[in-house]
Structures are given as structure tokens and as C-alpha cells.
Design a protein around this motif. Structure first.
Motif, PDB file in Angstrom:
ATOM      1  N   VAL A 273     -56.768 -10.170 -83.975  1.00  9.72           N
ATOM      2  CA  VAL A 273     -55.695  -9.621 -83.140  1.00  9.72           C
ATOM      3  C   VAL A 273     -55.020  -8.438 -83.846  1.00  9.72           C
ATOM      4  O   VAL A 273     -54.585  -7.485 -83.207  1.00  9.72           O
ATOM      5  N   TYR A 274     -54.996  -8.477 -85.167  1.00  5.88           N
ATOM      6  CA  TYR A 274     -54.379  -7.386 -85.932  1.00  5.88           C
ATOM      7  C   TYR A 274     -55.217  -6.101 -85.815  1.00  5.88           C
ATOM      8  O   TYR A 274     -54.669  -5.006 -85.695  1.00  5.88           O
ATOM      9  N   GLU A 275     -56.524  -6.261 -85.838  1.00  5.19           N
ATOM     10  CA  GLU A 275     -57.398  -5.091 -85.683  1.00  5.19           C
ATOM     11  C   GLU A 275     -57.313  -4.539 -84.265  1.00  5.19           C
ATOM     12  O   GLU A 275     -57.247  -3.325 -84.064  1.00  5.19           O
ATOM     13  N   ILE A 276     -57.268  -5.419 -83.279  1.00  8.54           N
ATOM     14  CA  ILE A 276     -57.127  -4.977 -81.884  1.00  8.54           C
ATOM     15  C   ILE A 276     -55.799  -4.252 -81.695  1.00  8.54           C
ATOM     16  O   ILE A 276     -55.730  -3.234 -81.019  1.00  8.54           O
ATOM     17  N   ALA A 277     -54.747  -4.761 -82.319  1.00  3.99           N
ATOM     18  CA  ALA A 277     -53.433  -4.104 -82.219  1.00  3.99           C
ATOM     19  C   ALA A 277     -53.502  -2.663 -82.722  1.00  3.99           C
ATOM     20  O   ALA A 277     -52.929  -1.757 -82.115  1.00  3.99           O
ATOM     21  N   ARG A 278     -54.209  -2.444 -83.804  1.00  2.15           N
ATOM     22  CA  ARG A 278     -54.353  -1.081 -84.342  1.00  2.15           C
ATOM     23  C   ARG A 278     -55.177  -0.212 -83.398  1.00  2.15           C
ATOM     24  O   ARG A 278     -54.827   0.928 -83.119  1.00  2.15           O
ATOM     25  N   LEU A 279     -56.292  -0.755 -82.897  1.00  3.30           N
ATOM     26  CA  LEU A 279     -57.156   0.013 -82.001  1.00  3.30           C
ATOM     27  C   LEU A 279     -56.427   0.429 -80.730  1.00  3.30           C
ATOM     28  O   LEU A 279     -56.645   1.526 -80.217  1.00  3.30           O
TER      29      LEU A 279
ATOM     30  N   GLU B  88     -45.989  -6.245 -86.696  1.00  4.56           N
ATOM     31  CA  GLU B  88     -45.341  -7.091 -85.702  1.00  4.56           C
ATOM     32  C   GLU B  88     -45.086  -6.329 -84.403  1.00  4.56           C
ATOM     33  O   GLU B  88     -45.230  -6.871 -83.309  1.00  4.56           O
ATOM     34  N   ILE B  89     -44.721  -5.065 -84.523  1.00  4.62           N
ATOM     35  CA  ILE B  89     -44.496  -4.239 -83.336  1.00  4.62           C
ATOM     36  C   ILE B  89     -45.800  -4.039 -82.578  1.00  4.62           C
ATOM     37  O   ILE B  89     -45.851  -4.154 -81.349  1.00  4.62           O
ATOM     38  N   LEU B  90     -46.880  -3.765 -83.301  1.00  4.29           N
ATOM     39  CA  LEU B  90     -48.177  -3.557 -82.649  1.00  4.29           C
ATOM     40  C   LEU B  90     -48.666  -4.836 -81.980  1.00  4.29           C
ATOM     41  O   LEU B  90     -49.322  -4.785 -80.929  1.00  4.29           O
ATOM     42  N   LEU B  91     -48.348  -5.987 -82.563  1.00  2.00           N
ATOM     43  CA  LEU B  91     -48.750  -7.254 -81.949  1.00  2.00           C
ATOM     44  C   LEU B  91     -48.079  -7.464 -80.599  1.00  2.00           C
ATOM     45  O   LEU B  91     -48.639  -8.120 -79.726  1.00  2.00           O
ATOM     46  N   ASP B  92     -46.895  -6.881 -80.413  1.00  2.00           N
ATOM     47  CA  ASP B  92     -46.220  -6.961 -79.113  1.00  2.00           C
ATOM     48  C   ASP B  92     -47.069  -6.345 -78.010  1.00  2.00           C
ATOM     49  O   ASP B  92     -46.926  -6.699 -76.840  1.00  2.00           O
ATOM     50  N   TRP B  93     -47.926  -5.402 -78.355  1.00  2.00           N
ATOM     51  CA  TRP B  93     -48.833  -4.771 -77.385  1.00  2.00           C
ATOM     52  C   TRP B  93     -50.136  -5.557 -77.281  1.00  2.00           C
ATOM     53  O   TRP B  93     -50.710  -5.697 -76.198  1.00  2.00           O
ATOM     54  N   ALA B  94     -50.630  -6.050 -78.393  1.00  4.83           N
ATOM     55  CA  ALA B  94     -51.959  -6.649 -78.431  1.00  4.83           C
ATOM     56  C   ALA B  94     -52.021  -8.020 -77.762  1.00  4.83           C
ATOM     57  O   ALA B  94     -52.988  -8.319 -77.059  1.00  4.83           O
ATOM     58  N   ILE B  95     -51.022  -8.845 -77.959  1.00  7.75           N
ATOM     59  CA  ILE B  95     -51.092 -10.206 -77.430  1.00  7.75           C
ATOM     60  C   ILE B  95     -51.133 -10.208 -75.905  1.00  7.75           C
ATOM     61  O   ILE B  95     -52.007 -10.864 -75.325  1.00  7.75           O
ATOM     62  N   PRO B  96     -50.270  -9.478 -75.206  1.00  7.55           N
ATOM     63  CA  PRO B  96     -50.403  -9.444 -73.734  1.00  7.55           C
ATOM     64  C   PRO B  96     -51.736  -8.842 -73.282  1.00  7.55           C
ATOM     65  O   PRO B  96     -52.305  -9.274 -72.281  1.00  7.55           O
ATOM     66  N   TRP B  97     -52.252  -7.867 -74.029  1.00  8.59           N
ATOM     67  CA  TRP B  97     -53.548  -7.266 -73.691  1.00  8.59           C
ATOM     68  C   TRP B  97     -54.643  -8.320 -73.762  1.00  8.59           C
ATOM     69  O   TRP B  97     -55.477  -8.423 -72.854  1.00  8.59           O
ATOM     70  N   LEU B  98     -54.636  -9.126 -74.827  1.00  4.32           N
ATOM     71  CA  LEU B  98     -55.633 -10.191 -74.956  1.00  4.32           C
ATOM     72  C   LEU B  98     -55.522 -11.181 -73.796  1.00  4.32           C
ATOM     73  O   LEU B  98     -56.536 -11.599 -73.232  1.00  4.32           O
ATOM     74  N   LEU B  99     -54.319 -11.563 -73.450  1.00  7.88           N
ATOM     75  CA  LEU B  99     -54.120 -12.515 -72.362  1.00  7.88           C
ATOM     76  C   LEU B  99     -54.595 -11.959 -71.025  1.00  7.88           C
ATOM     77  O   LEU B  99     -55.209 -12.665 -70.232  1.00  7.88           O
ATOM     78  N   SER B 100     -54.327 -10.696 -70.769  1.00  8.92           N
ATOM     79  CA  SER B 100     -54.707 -10.123 -69.481  1.00  8.92           C
ATOM     80  C   SER B 100     -56.201  -9.836 -69.374  1.00  8.92           C
ATOM     81  O   SER B 100     -56.720  -9.687 -68.272  1.00  8.92           O
TER      82      SER B 100
END
Length: 96
Positions: free
Chosen positions: A31-37, A53-65
Motif C-alpha cells: 500500500v505504501y508503494e501504491i501511495a507513492r505511485l 501517512e498523508i499519501l495513505l489517505d489517497w491510497a486506501i480509498p483507491w484500493l477499496l474502490s
């Protein structure tokens, strides 16, 4: 607390990459690598403290959707994150 839209100078469309635009076939990512990408950074880019932590705010909803388009693998240890990749034919048991 919600804020009025009028408090912001600019608003932008909420466009994200699709999984096939973001991830390479045959590869698995944390998830950390996806957040950067998602921020057009290299998957192994160094970040300032607190940025991850800020980038994870974008990545986690992206993974869920995009869950239907992804597969997940167990982490190597309980202390490591899981890995995500593009769902392709034959990835899951019973699929061909």
C-alpha cells in the motif's frame, strides 16, 4: 469538521489512475508503494517524515474502490504490509 467550498482557492476533479494504468502486470505492491505511485513518485521514493501517512489517505480509498480489479497476497511476516497486484486470469484458485 467540514469546511465550506468557498474557503478553498481552487477545486479539482477527483480523477485517479485505473489499476491497469498504475500497476505493472505480474508485479505485487505494498500500500505504501501504491501511495507513492498515485502521486507520480517512484515506488521506492524517499519521503519526508509524516508524508507517508498523508499519501495513505489517497491510497486506501483507491484500493477499496478498485478491489474487484486487484488480488492481495499475505505479507511475509505479521510486521509487514500485504501486497496488491492486478487481478489477471488464472490468479485465483478455480480461475482459468
Amino acid at each position: 469538521m467540514p469546511r465550506p467550498k468557498s474557503e478553498f482557492d481552487d477545486l479539482y476533479p477527483c480523477d485517479f489512475y485505473t489499476p491497469t494504468e498504475l500497476l505493472e502486470s505480474g508485479q505485487m505492491y505494498t500500500v505504501y508503494e501504491i501511495a507513492r505511485l498515485l502521486q507520480d513518485l517512484e515506488a521506492d521514493a524517499e519521503l519526508e517524515p509524516g508524508e507517508e501517512e498523508i499519501l495513505l489517505d489517497w491510497a486506501i480509498p483507491w484500493l477499496l474502490s478498485h478491489g474487484d480489479d486487484l488480488v492481495i497476497a499475505e505479507p511475509p511476516t505479521d510486521a509487514d504490509p500485504g501486497f496488491y497486484g492486478l487481478r489477471e486470469d488464472g490468479d485465483l484458485p478455480g480461475e482459468s
